[in-house]
Design a protein around this motif. Structure first.
Motif, short mmCIF file in Angstrom:
data_model
loop_
_atom_site.label_atom_id
_atom_site.label_comp_id
_atom_site.label_asym_id
_atom_site.label_seq_id
_atom_site.Cartn_x
_atom_site.Cartn_y
_atom_site.Cartn_z
N GLY A 52 -2.84 6.61 -6.11
CA GLY A 52 -1.25 6.50 -6.13
C GLY A 52 -0.92 5.42 -6.83
O GLY A 52 -1.50 4.72 -7.45
N THR A 98 -6.27 8.05 8.29
CA THR A 98 -5.15 7.82 7.43
C THR A 98 -3.94 6.87 8.18
O THR A 98 -2.98 6.78 7.45
CB THR A 98 -4.79 9.14 6.89
N ASP A 99 -4.18 6.54 9.51
CA ASP A 99 -3.28 5.84 10.13
C ASP A 99 -3.70 4.34 9.59
O ASP A 99 -4.51 3.79 10.11
CB ASP A 99 -3.51 5.95 11.61
N HIS A 100 -2.79 3.82 8.80
CA HIS A 100 -3.29 2.67 8.10
C HIS A 100 -3.36 1.56 9.42
O HIS A 100 -4.35 0.83 9.15
CB HIS A 100 -2.08 2.13 7.30
N GLU A 137 -5.13 7.48 -1.48
CA GLU A 137 -4.03 6.82 -1.01
C GLU A 137 -3.27 7.58 0.15
O GLU A 137 -3.82 8.73 0.26
CB GLU A 137 -2.97 6.73 -1.98
N ILE A 138 -2.84 6.75 0.82
CA ILE A 138 -2.33 7.52 2.22
C ILE A 138 -0.81 7.52 2.52
O ILE A 138 -0.06 7.66 3.56
CB ILE A 138 -2.93 6.52 3.64
N HIS A 139 0.17 7.24 1.38
CA HIS A 139 1.41 7.04 1.41
C HIS A 139 2.31 8.35 1.11
O HIS A 139 3.37 8.20 1.11
CB HIS A 139 1.83 5.94 0.77
N THR A 140 1.56 9.32 0.66
CA THR A 140 2.39 10.62 0.06
C THR A 140 1.67 11.82 0.79
O THR A 140 0.66 11.79 1.18
CB THR A 140 2.19 10.88 -1.50
N ASP A 141 2.24 12.96 0.57
CA ASP A 141 1.78 14.10 1.18
C ASP A 141 0.73 15.09 0.23
O ASP A 141 0.74 16.13 0.54
CB ASP A 141 2.82 15.06 1.47
N GLN A 172 1.90 3.48 -6.16
CA GLN A 172 2.27 2.35 -5.45
C GLN A 172 1.25 0.94 -5.14
O GLN A 172 1.59 0.07 -5.49
CB GLN A 172 2.87 2.72 -4.02
N TYR A 173 0.01 1.23 -5.01
CA TYR A 173 -0.94 0.33 -4.50
C TYR A 173 -2.09 0.60 -5.29
O TYR A 173 -2.71 1.50 -5.84
CB TYR A 173 -1.21 0.37 -3.05
N GLN A 194 -5.76 1.23 -5.01
CA GLN A 194 -6.79 1.62 -3.94
C GLN A 194 -8.23 1.37 -4.58
O GLN A 194 -8.83 1.96 -4.92
CB GLN A 194 -6.50 3.03 -4.01
#
Length: 149
Positions: free
Chosen positions: A84, A35-37, A10-14, A86-87, A89
């Motif tokens: 993650g 990681t740039d969606h 996942e790419i939405h957290t750190d 939220q989604y 993956q």
């Protein structure tokens, strides 16, 4: 000994930044997918031309991204796959399976709410962690035998 660690998922957290910062001073190099969606989704049509059908738009992008992903997973000593909350993956699940098929040391990272859904993925892993800092502790321990304080 130097570890090459591929950070998938996942790419939405750190979580990547937390692992990289925590591993400062360890003999580890990191790699990751793009990681740039938007860039990841649109790379195929941006480079190879527009597609009127979204399926072929996605197909082109997935194939271009696979060039990077396959190489970096093949070169990695350890593959960390983060799922993650939220989604879904699906690509991360594929990366985990690919890494397992190549015999890579696999660390799966997810919260307790994904334990049942990822039971087969986790069964293929050598470790299942809930927090990025646990991944850092695994790296530190397997590199120099130091336990967390």
């Amino acid at each position: 000994m130097t570890y090459r660690v591929y950070l998938s998922g996942e790419i939405h957290t750190d979580w990547r930044e937390r692992i990289i910062a925590g591993a400062n001073g360890l003999d580890v190099t990191f790699s990751a997918p793009v990681t740039d969606h938007a860039a990841s989704d649109d790379c195929g049509v941006a480079i190879l031309g527009a597609e009127p059908n979204k399926v072929w738009h996605d197909h082109k992008g997935a194939k271009l991204n696979a060039i990077r992903t396959r190489k970096l997973i093949a070169e990695a000593d350890i593959v960390v796959v983060r799922f993650g909350a939220q989604y879904k993956q699906w690509n991360a699940a594929f990366d985990a399976g690919y890494a397992a098929a190549l015999g890579k040391s696999l660390i799966v990272l997810h919260g307790p709410d994904h334990a049942h859904a990822l039971k087969e993925v986790c069964a293929a892993a050598l470790a299942v962690a809930e927090e990025p800092e646990q991944v850092v502790d695994i790296l530190r321990y397997t590199l120099d035998g130091t336990l967390p304080s």
